[in-house]
Every structure is written in C-alpha cells, then in structure tokens.
Design a protein around this motif. Structure first.
Motif, mmCIF file in Angstrom:
data_model
loop_
_atom_site.group_PDB
_atom_site.id
_atom_site.type_symbol
_atom_site.label_atom_id
_atom_site.label_comp_id
_atom_site.label_asym_id
_atom_site.label_seq_id
_atom_site.Cartn_x
_atom_site.Cartn_y
_atom_site.Cartn_z
ATOM 1 N N GLY A 143 0.827 -1.208 0.000
ATOM 2 C CA GLY A 143 0.000 0.000 0.000
ATOM 3 C C GLY A 143 0.855 1.250 0.000
ATOM 4 N N ASP A 144 0.277 2.344 0.460
ATOM 5 C CA ASP A 144 1.021 3.609 0.450
ATOM 6 C C ASP A 144 0.747 4.393 1.731
ATOM 7 O OD1 ASP A 144 2.778 5.495 -0.477
ATOM 8 O OD2 ASP A 144 1.708 5.895 -2.340
ATOM 9 N N PHE A 145 1.755 5.161 2.111
ATOM 10 C CA PHE A 145 1.696 5.969 3.339
ATOM 11 C C PHE A 145 2.080 7.402 2.998
ATOM 12 C CE2 PHE A 145 4.090 8.043 6.738
ATOM 13 C CZ PHE A 145 3.243 7.916 7.820
ATOM 14 N N VAL A 146 1.315 8.357 3.510
ATOM 15 C CA VAL A 146 1.702 9.765 3.360
ATOM 16 C C VAL A 146 1.659 10.419 4.734
ATOM 17 C CG1 VAL A 146 1.216 11.999 2.275
ATOM 18 C CG2 VAL A 146 0.661 9.888 1.047
ATOM 19 N N GLN A 147 2.749 11.054 5.125
ATOM 20 C CA GLN A 147 2.662 11.952 6.281
ATOM 21 C C GLN A 147 2.208 13.296 5.736
ATOM 22 O OE1 GLN A 147 5.661 12.025 9.350
ATOM 23 N NE2 GLN A 147 5.264 14.191 9.772
ATOM 24 N N ALA A 148 0.975 13.645 6.048
ATOM 25 C CA ALA A 148 0.355 14.842 5.476
ATOM 26 C C ALA A 148 0.882 16.103 6.146
ATOM 27 C CB ALA A 148 -1.152 14.756 5.629
ATOM 28 N N GLU A 149 0.552 17.237 5.559
ATOM 29 C CA GLU A 149 0.991 18.527 6.103
ATOM 30 C C GLU A 149 0.125 18.973 7.268
ATOM 31 O OE1 GLU A 149 -0.037 17.792 3.097
ATOM 32 O OE2 GLU A 149 -1.263 19.341 2.159
ATOM 33 N N SER A 150 -1.003 18.316 7.483
ATOM 34 C CA SER A 150 -1.899 18.683 8.586
ATOM 35 C C SER A 150 -2.945 17.587 8.711
ATOM 36 C CB SER A 150 -2.607 20.013 8.299
ATOM 37 O OG SER A 150 -3.504 19.865 7.211
ATOM 38 N N GLU A 151 -3.691 17.626 9.801
ATOM 39 C CA GLU A 151 -4.804 16.683 9.938
ATOM 40 C C GLU A 151 -5.875 16.973 8.897
ATOM 41 O OE1 GLU A 151 -3.501 18.265 12.635
ATOM 42 O OE2 GLU A 151 -3.168 16.800 14.235
ATOM 43 N N ILE A 152 -6.019 18.244 8.549
ATOM 44 C CA ILE A 152 -6.997 18.613 7.517
ATOM 45 C C ILE A 152 -6.653 17.904 6.214
ATOM 46 C CG2 ILE A 152 -7.874 20.521 6.106
ATOM 47 C CD1 ILE A 152 -7.291 22.386 8.475
ATOM 48 N N ALA A 153 -5.386 18.018 5.832
ATOM 49 C CA ALA A 153 -4.959 17.407 4.573
ATOM 50 C C ALA A 153 -5.066 15.892 4.649
ATOM 51 C CB ALA A 153 -3.536 17.836 4.231
ATOM 52 N N ALA A 154 -4.657 15.306 5.783
ATOM 53 C CA ALA A 154 -4.710 13.843 5.910
ATOM 54 C C ALA A 154 -6.138 13.344 5.709
ATOM 55 C CB ALA A 154 -4.188 13.415 7.278
ATOM 56 N N ALA A 155 -7.102 14.030 6.325
ATOM 57 C CA ALA A 155 -8.495 13.597 6.209
ATOM 58 C C ALA A 155 -9.010 13.789 4.781
ATOM 59 C CB ALA A 155 -9.366 14.361 7.197
ATOM 60 N N ASN A 156 -8.524 14.804 4.099
ATOM 61 C CA ASN A 156 -8.955 15.006 2.706
ATOM 62 C C ASN A 156 -8.294 14.020 1.749
ATOM 63 O OD1 ASN A 156 -10.964 17.294 2.312
ATOM 64 N ND2 ASN A 156 -9.548 18.161 3.800
ATOM 65 N N MET A 157 -7.084 13.588 2.087
ATOM 66 C CA MET A 157 -6.464 12.502 1.311
ATOM 67 C C MET A 157 -7.306 11.228 1.471
ATOM 68 S SD MET A 157 -2.466 13.123 2.200
ATOM 69 C CE MET A 157 -1.712 14.721 1.876
ATOM 70 N N LEU A 158 -7.769 11.025 2.700
ATOM 71 C CA LEU A 158 -8.635 9.880 2.988
ATOM 72 C C LEU A 158 -9.901 9.958 2.134
ATOM 73 C CD1 LEU A 158 -8.919 7.516 5.073
ATOM 74 C CD2 LEU A 158 -10.221 9.102 6.488
ATOM 75 N N SER A 171 -5.676 10.046 14.622
ATOM 76 C CA SER A 171 -5.284 11.290 15.268
ATOM 77 C C SER A 171 -5.737 11.243 16.720
ATOM 78 C CB SER A 171 -5.895 12.475 14.525
ATOM 79 O OG SER A 171 -5.323 13.689 14.978
ATOM 80 N N SER A 172 -5.609 12.380 17.388
ATOM 81 C CA SER A 172 -6.130 12.516 18.735
ATOM 82 C C SER A 172 -6.876 13.847 18.798
ATOM 83 C CB SER A 172 -4.994 12.461 19.746
ATOM 84 O OG SER A 172 -5.512 12.600 21.055
ATOM 85 N N SER A 173 -7.665 14.018 19.801
ATOM 86 C CA SER A 173 -8.700 15.051 19.901
ATOM 87 C C SER A 173 -8.511 16.359 19.118
ATOM 88 C CB SER A 173 -8.930 15.338 21.374
ATOM 89 O OG SER A 173 -9.173 14.117 22.044
ATOM 90 N N PRO A 174 -7.467 17.173 19.388
ATOM 91 C CA PRO A 174 -7.366 18.435 18.632
ATOM 92 C C PRO A 174 -7.236 18.179 17.131
ATOM 93 C CG PRO A 174 -5.838 18.435 20.491
ATOM 94 C CD PRO A 174 -6.365 17.042 20.352
ATOM 95 N N GLY A 175 -6.546 17.111 16.777
ATOM 96 C CA GLY A 175 -6.383 16.764 15.372
ATOM 97 C C GLY A 175 -7.678 16.276 14.752
#
Lengths: 356, 256, 77
Positions: A52-67, A81-85
């Motif tokens: 598969g593939d892994f990306v360390q995103a620039e933010s939680e916002i970006a990570a969730a949009n990649m999802l 993530s955890s709460s604030p993220g």
C-alpha cells in the motif's frame, strides 16, 4: 474467520494498525499528535511492505482530505489522530458523510478542551456520536475497551464503512493506545478489496455514465432528498447495535460506561459481586448507533443506573434518552489527567446502589 | 462552391458535455474547460481521468466534463487528489482550482502536494477575485483593485501584496513543471494549451507535479464589460503576473 | 470558402469573438436568444470573407462556434 493461534504482545495503537492491515487497508494518511503516534509510525513501513502507500500529510486537515480522495476511489484507507487533530478532520468527515464516501478514522481521545493534556479522556463523546462536523449527519462509531477489541473492531470498521458507504470512527483513548496486551491476530475472509463497485471513481468507460461524488445539492428539494436518504440509512443502523452486558441479569444497579473506563468499572463490579452486591455493567460497543433498545430492556426490569465517564457527562445523555420513560441515571465524573482505580469507583457505586 | 469538400475544423471536444454553462458572459472558465477537454480527447485520457473539483464558480466543472469526479472541500483539492493518486496510481488525476481556493484557504495543501512531487496536475484559474461569493478580495487581487471587501482598493500596507503562485510553486523541489498562461487572446490561449499539455505529459511519464496558472477575466465582479475585462488582463494583470514557463525539469535534467 | 456557425442558444453576447476576427466580419446581431443575450453573427454580405482561421471559436468561452473550412483549390485547378 480463521483464528491464527499465535499471540503477540502489542499496544492498542499497534493493534489498530495491524487490524487495518488485516482488513487490507491500502492507504494510510497520518500526522503526528500524542497519544496516537505509534499508528502512523507503524504504518509508515508496514503498509508499504504490504503493497500500500503511506503519506505523512501537512496537517490533519490534509490527511483527512487525502482519505476522502482514496475513499472516493473505492480503496480502503485510514487516518488516525487525537482530539485536537480530530477536530481538524471534521471538515472532511462532514464531506465524506454528505458524499457517502467510506473511510476509517481513529481518535485516541486525549484531555481537552483546547490543547488539554495528553492523558486519557472521554471528552470527545459528543463530537464522536453527533456527527462532529457541520451539517446534519451521523457516522458509525465504535468504542473498543481492550487491545484485542481494538484489533477486532478495526477490521469491522472497514467492513461497515464500505458496506454502508460511511466514515467510521474508532474512539479509543490514551490508555487503550498506550497499553500493551497480548492479542491473537486474525485475518478476515472474503474481503472485497477489489475496487469496481458501482459508485467509486475508477475512470469513465464508454459502457457507463460518469460518476460524481459530491455533497452540494442546490436544486430545489435535492438536499432534502439526500438528507432523507441519509436518515433512512442511519435508522437502519439501529439493527446493528452492539454492547457487552456483564452481570446485568439480576443486577439491582447497572453501571453504564464505555471504553477504558468500562474496563475499570468492570473490575469494580467483580469486587462488589464477590461481596454479594448485585451490580452489573452495561458497555456500549457501538457508540453510534447507541444500543438504546438493550438498555431500555434493562430499565424495564426496574433496575437503577449509574453512568460513569471520564468527562462531565456526555454519554449520560444517550443513557437517559434510552431509559427516559422508565428510569433515570446517576452520574459520576472522572476528570482528565487521572486514571481511576476500581477502588475509587466503590463509593459512587455504593451510593447509587443504596439510592443515596 | 463545393460544400462537399467542407471540413468541420473546430467543434466541441467529446469530453466537454453539450450543455450551456452557468458562467457569466465573457468569463474565461469556459475557455479553460474547453482546453482541458480538448487535451483529454487528444491525449486519450478520458477513460482514466479522475477529476477533483474545488469550491468557487468552477465547482460545477463536474457538470461540464464527461469524466468521473469528486468534489473537494474548499482549498483541499490537492490533498484529495493526492489520496486518489496514491490509491489509484495508474489513473490520471487533476485538480481545477480558482485563486481564492488555491492561494488562500488551500495554500498549505497546494504547497505540500507540489513539494511532495505528487504525480498530479493542477489547473489554477487566476481572476484576482472571489467570483462565486460575489467579488471579495482574493490573495491575487491587484494593488488598488476595488472589491467588495476592499471598497477603496487593495492597499499594500493593509492587505499585503498579491501572491504570485507560479513563482512560488516553481521554487519547490518536487515540481516538474510550472507555467503561467493567459486566456485573453488567441495566441495566448494556444500557448496556454501547450502548457497544460506539458503538465499532463509530466504526470503521464511519472516525472512529477505539473502546475499551470491561467490568467482569466471575471467581468461581472470586476464590474466591466467582457471586452474591457479582457483588455484588463493585458494592461494590468500580465505586467504583475508575467507569462511563461517558470520550471521545466525536462530542460534541467530532471528531479530525483 | 469557409464559414462559422454560431449556436445561438449558447451565445452569451460577450463579443470576444468580434475582437479576434482577422477580417473583422463578426458583429452583434439584433436578435435576442432565449436567455436574453444579443447573439453574434456574420452578416450575409460578409460571409465569403471568412478565412476559417477559428480564432473566434478559440476565444469563445461557451463553445458556441463551429468552424467549417473548405480547402483552397490549388492554382491551376
């Protein structure tokens, strides 16, 4: 399901990562935040080894949009993530709910509000069970209490996400994430990991219409229709509730608790039982949909209730809604930054048992 | 007169759906859409495309291109496209974003997708204004330009300077190609198409991130006639946003 | 000779096409389409001047212009 006999000793965070790989998760999008860092760290190599593939995103916002993107493409993907993220991920979660894009999101709940602390807490219950972001939606939420259950429910989360085209949240906390326990990993059978479902984006070929995943519905009546459709979907989930009942059958007092706190409460219940006191535990495993029917059935038997949470009283609302026509629930709050022992729960339990 | 020999030399590309657009008269989105559609046809990409649309007037691009599409939240199209491309590396993935979407709320997403060298293509339509919401100041609004939130004109000391995105993108390591074109005249439109084609080719060859900015008119929010708006591109925009190719790794020996 | 066909229900009367015609034959007509736009046209008197260069179609934001071209006869044919 075929169980492999071999036991391994892992943290809850790693169990979730391993569960995702067993469920053939193909993409992981992460961002560092304590106490969930073991998940992206484990995935950064393990998911690549698994093809598969892994990306360390620039933010939680970006990570969730990649999802969102990977889910739209019909591929099993996850973020953690955890709460604030997780607050930052709510934008994409709302869009995924509106566009009916499947995905799995993990929240290792830490103390809040704001930056809070990095210890265990259950302050995100409302956010986790009321949709969390803007707009009128719900998503499936699972609350594991043990490391084995974290593994099992992660596999289940992917199944639910793709079967019902919804984001699914796994709500753990710092205890679950950081605690090591022996688990028995297993591989689910018959995973439909081949994309090619009739809704996902895989390129418009001449033999079919183009596909569009969107949450913007401007024409008159269009959004109402979509939201009715979502409502029907959520209503149907009421058949899928799951809970653990421990010593509830003859209990005079039923403790309602979820996740790590339920586990501690269970120890307290054992102690009371050894003293002949009739105390039981009701532990929702699906936090949304909440197992209201099961709880109401207990209330109709004339039992008393005590809700214990590591917050100011959030699941308490769902408990009261479930039993409101026949009973009420006492409440005991555990504050963040401290991990209660079963002994500390004795007094509030005794008070409720004796109707003080 | 021998109409028998007559050839249809210019028509709607197959990838562009035969329907009226919601765009205002003289808006250049339609030109940008058509260029993309022509290239999808010419490069035989339509069956492998997954389009990511953005928020703004161009959100409805998915109604005009006959391809699979997903709607990204405001500014997040490069992150959504990253997810699609990582999930389906064999597909052709591009975003189409305006200046408010890409250069303001989506600044983090575009910079990092570019810097990671995501194998995606980005079409960036710069018309110096938030169009769909009614003409507010954008990050690319020119100094002195009046908008509904800069009624006295954008002021350097109060709002800062307009952002030149292509120059920023060209400076990032993972970028294979970055160019700025304009849609204000026939020569520039033809050149812009060549830029888009090049960006698409860099994705197809797996080289890296491709970015094409297109200077465009928004007559309605500029409060100009279509012809005056079109002229503004030459007179005011191009002097600040110079045209040309700012990065092309095929001329530099490639990126690692 | 060459010619253009303006799809009148798509024309929004922006007149960008009139600015790029090398032989300057596209004008705004007196006709309104269903959307209320005064559409572009080539007056019949000028029709034979069209070179089929497709500049008008290239700049048209609404893909409202089709261009037909008849290959020039070679000299001596």
């Amino acid at each position: 399901m075929t169980k492999q006999a071999e036991r391994i000793f892992v943290k809850g965070n790693e169990a979730i990562a391993r569960g995702a790989l067993a469920a053939k998760c193909k993409c992981f999008f992460g961002y560092p935040i304590t106490p969930q860092n073991d998940i992206p760290e484990f995935m950064s190599s393990a998911i690549i080894k698994a093809g598969g593939d892994f990306v360390q995103a620039e933010s939680e916002i970006a990570a969730a949009n990649m999802l969102l993107g990977a889910g739209a493409a019909g591929v099993r993907a996850m973020t953690s993530s955890s709460s604030p993220g997780v607050s930052l991920k709510q934008e994409a979660i709302s869009y995924m709910a509106g566009s009916e894009i499947p995905a799995v999101v993990v929240n290792m709940n830490r103390g809040g509000p704001g930056l809070g602390d990095i210890g265990p807490a259950q302050g995100d219950y409302y956010q986790s069970t009321r949709g969390g972001g803007h707009g009128d939606y719900r998503h499936f939420t699972l609350g594991p209490a043990t490391v084995q259950e974290a593994y099992d429910l992660t596999i289940r989360a992917f199944d639910i996400a793709f079967r019902h085209r919804t984001p699914v949240l796994i709500l753990g906390d710092a205890i679950l994430g950081q605690m090591k326990e022996p688990i028995v990993p297993w591989e689910p059978e018959n995973i439909d990991d081949e994309p090619g479902r009739d809704w996902c984006l895989d390129g418009k070929t001449p033999d079919r219409e183009k596909r569009l995943l969107k949450s913007l519905f401007l024409q008159e009546g269009e959004l109402a229709g979509q939201n009715k459709h979502l409502q029907a979907k959520y209503d149907a989930w009421e058949e899928l509730t799951e809970c653990e009942q421990f010593e509830t059958e003859d209990a005079e007092l039923v403790i309602c608790a979820y996740g790590s706190i339920a586990r501690i409460a269970k120890s307290a219940v054992r102690k009371f039982r050894s003293q002949g006191k009739k105390v039981g535990l009701f532990r929702p495993i699906t936090l949304y949909p909440f197992p209201s029917k099961e709880l109401k059935a207990l209330a109709e038997q004339g039992k008393r209730f005590l809700t214990i949470e590591q917050n100011l009283g959030q699941m308490l609302d769902d408990v009261r809604l479930a039993i409101r026509t026949v009973a009420d629930s006492d409440f005991y709050a555990i504050y963040p930054g401290n991990l209660p022992t079963p002994d500390e729960l004795e007094e509030p339990i005794l008070n409720s048992l004796e109707g003080k | 007169m021998s109409e028998m020999n007559e050839k249809l030399v210019f028509d709607r590309p197959k990838s562009v759906i035969d329907r009226a657009t919601h765009y205002c008269p003289g808006c250049h989105h339609g030109v940008a859409h058509r260029l993309v559609g022509e290239l999808l046809d010419e490069m035989d990409l339509a069956e492998k495309v997954i389009l990511t649309t953005s928020i703004g007037c161009s959100v409805f691009l998915y109604n005009y291109l006959n391809v699979d599409a997903v709607e990204a939240p405001h500014g997040r199209a490069p992150a959504v496209a990253t997810g699609i491309k990582r999930a389906r590396p064999e597909h052709f993935v591009f975003t189409y974003q305006g200046d408010g979407d890409l250069a303001s709320i989506g600044m983090a997403e575009i910079i990092h997708a570019a810097n990671r060298g995501e194998k995606i293509s980005v079409i960036f339509v710069n018309n110096t204004v938030y169009g769909m919401t009614g003409g507010q100041m954008a990050p690319t609004t020119l100094i002195g330009q009046t908008t509904t939130t800069t009624p006295a004109g954008r002021c350097m000391t109060h709002e800062g300077a307009p952002i030149r995105m292509t120059e920023i993108i060209a400076s990032l390591g993972g970028v294979a190609y970055a160019a700025r074109g304009s849609l204000d005249n026939v020569k520039n439109i033809r050149k812009a198409k060549k830029y888009i084609k090049k960006a698409f080719e860099f994705q197809l060859s797996g080289t890296g991130f491709g970015f094409v900015e297109l200077l465009s008119a928004c007559p309605t929010n500029w409060k100009m006639t279509p012809l005056a708006a079109n002229e503004r591109i030459q007179k005011e925009m191009i002097p600040y946003f110079p045209l040309g190719v700012f990065k092309d790794v095929s001329e530099e020996g490639g990126i690692c | 000779m060459s010619r253009i066909v303006v799809q009148e229900d798509r024309c929004k009367g922006c007149l960008l096409c009139t600015t790029v015609c090398p032989v300057d034959i596209i004008v705004q007509s007196d006709r309104f389409n269903a959307s209320g736009y005064k559409v572009a046209e080539v007056p019949e008197a000028d029709a034979d001047k069209c070179t089929g260069c497709a500049s008008c179609a290239t700049i048209c934001p609404d893909v409202a212009i089709k261009v037909y071209k008849t290959p020039k006869k070679k000299k001596g044919e």
